[in-house]
Design an enzyme around this catalytic site. Structure first.
Site, mmCIF file in Angstrom:
data_model
loop_
_atom_site.group_PDB
_atom_site.id
_atom_site.type_symbol
_atom_site.label_atom_id
_atom_site.label_comp_id
_atom_site.label_asym_id
_atom_site.label_seq_id
_atom_site.Cartn_x
_atom_site.Cartn_y
_atom_site.Cartn_z
ATOM 1 N N ARG A 95 0.807 -1.226 0.000
ATOM 2 C CA ARG A 95 0.000 0.000 0.000
ATOM 3 C C ARG A 95 0.838 1.274 0.000
ATOM 4 O O ARG A 95 0.336 2.347 -0.325
ATOM 5 C CB ARG A 95 -0.988 -0.023 1.162
ATOM 6 C CG ARG A 95 -1.990 -1.167 1.101
ATOM 7 C CD ARG A 95 -2.871 -1.182 2.325
ATOM 8 N NE ARG A 95 -3.621 -2.400 2.513
ATOM 9 C CZ ARG A 95 -3.148 -3.522 3.042
ATOM 10 N NH1 ARG A 95 -1.883 -3.562 3.414
ATOM 11 N NH2 ARG A 95 -3.909 -4.572 3.209
ATOM 12 N N GLU A 130 5.527 -12.721 13.836
ATOM 13 C CA GLU A 130 5.094 -13.441 15.026
ATOM 14 C C GLU A 130 5.631 -14.870 15.013
ATOM 15 O O GLU A 130 6.037 -15.411 16.033
ATOM 16 C CB GLU A 130 3.563 -13.457 15.118
ATOM 17 C CG GLU A 130 3.039 -14.080 16.400
ATOM 18 C CD GLU A 130 1.537 -13.951 16.533
ATOM 19 O OE1 GLU A 130 0.984 -14.493 17.494
ATOM 20 O OE2 GLU A 130 0.914 -13.308 15.665
#
Length: 256
Positions: free
Chosen positions: A142, A179
């Site tokens: 983006r 993560e």
């Protein structure tokens, strides 16, 4: 870092606004450097969860989903600027996407609103025009939407910072933590030169891992990162603190 600090001191500081706790309460938001260094959080924005204990005192944002979500908050350099509120309202928030517990910040509705999209670009251009920035580095994907029009308007070149194996030429890469595991961000060798001044832009900052990797990648080749800029900041994830004192400018604050 001296140049970055000088720029930050010359730019407007965000006014008092809100903090997200059990309800929304006043606190001070800034667009200047944080001196704290945060914990090693994940940078994968699709693993963000919302607390089941949060209660919202604001009216729900209307969107084509079955559940209500809170209105976005403004984080403008000028709280009286009506453009900020319209930008915040143009961003659709979708609960439980792409999996349960996630509040997804959907900027596609902002892009459909010609006035709000133009105002978003204008606010960044007004901030960075005349600041001797020669590089706008956009983070995949983006950052590729907001970066090029800003670069053209301020007279800078646009440099895409991509995921592995996306760029065809020789690349330099920087690894960052997710993560579960790691990922990399890459840019073409020779895309920037030592001594250039760069703005790093993305649509959203969550835990800050991707922005940190972009900063390290640029600084490794002698580029001065003047500031990072995002349309949205997810509150409570301490992404700002992970930037190690690098200035961060955002327009809208949102729930994580």
């Amino acid at each position: 870092m001296k140049a970055a600090s000088n720029l930050s001191s010359s730019l407007p500081i965000s006014p008092s606004h809100y903090r997200t706790t059990a309800v929304f309460t006043p606190h001070r938001l800034i667009a200047s450097p944080s001196t704290a260094v945060g914990d090693a959080f994940s940078s994968c924005r699709t693993h963000l969860t919302r607390s089941p204990h949060h209660r919202y005192s604001l009216k729900p944002l209307r969107c084509n989903v079955s559940k209500a979500v809170p209105d976005q908050e403004m984080a403008s350099t000028d709280e009286q600027d009506p453009r900020i509120a319209k930008i915040a309202k143009a961003i659709r928030v979708i609960p439980d996407f792409p999996k349960p517990g996630i509040l997804f910040q959907d900027i596609t509705t902002l892009l459909l609103d010609i006035k709000a999209f133009r105002d978003t670009i204008d606010l960044f251009v007004e901030r960075y025009r005349g600041k001797d920035i020669s590089v706008v580095a956009g983070i995949e994907a983006r950052g590729f939407i907001f970066g090029p029009p800003i670069a053209l308007a301020i007279g800078a070149k646009f440099v895409p910072m991509r995921k592995p194996k996306k760029l065809p030429g020789e690349v330099i890469s920087e690894e960052y933590s997710l993560e579960y595991g790691t990922d990399k961000i890459e840019m073409h060798v020779g895309a920037v030169e030592a001594g250039e001044r760069a703005l790093v832009i993305d649509d959203l900052i969550a835990t800050g891992g991707t922005l940190c990797a972009a900063i390290r990648l640029l600084e490794r080749v002698g580029v001065e990162v003047v500031e990072c800029a995002c349309v949205i900041e997810l509150q409570g994830l301490k992404g700002r603190e992970r930037l190690g004192g690098k200035p961060l400018f955002v327009l809208v604050n949102a729930m994580a």
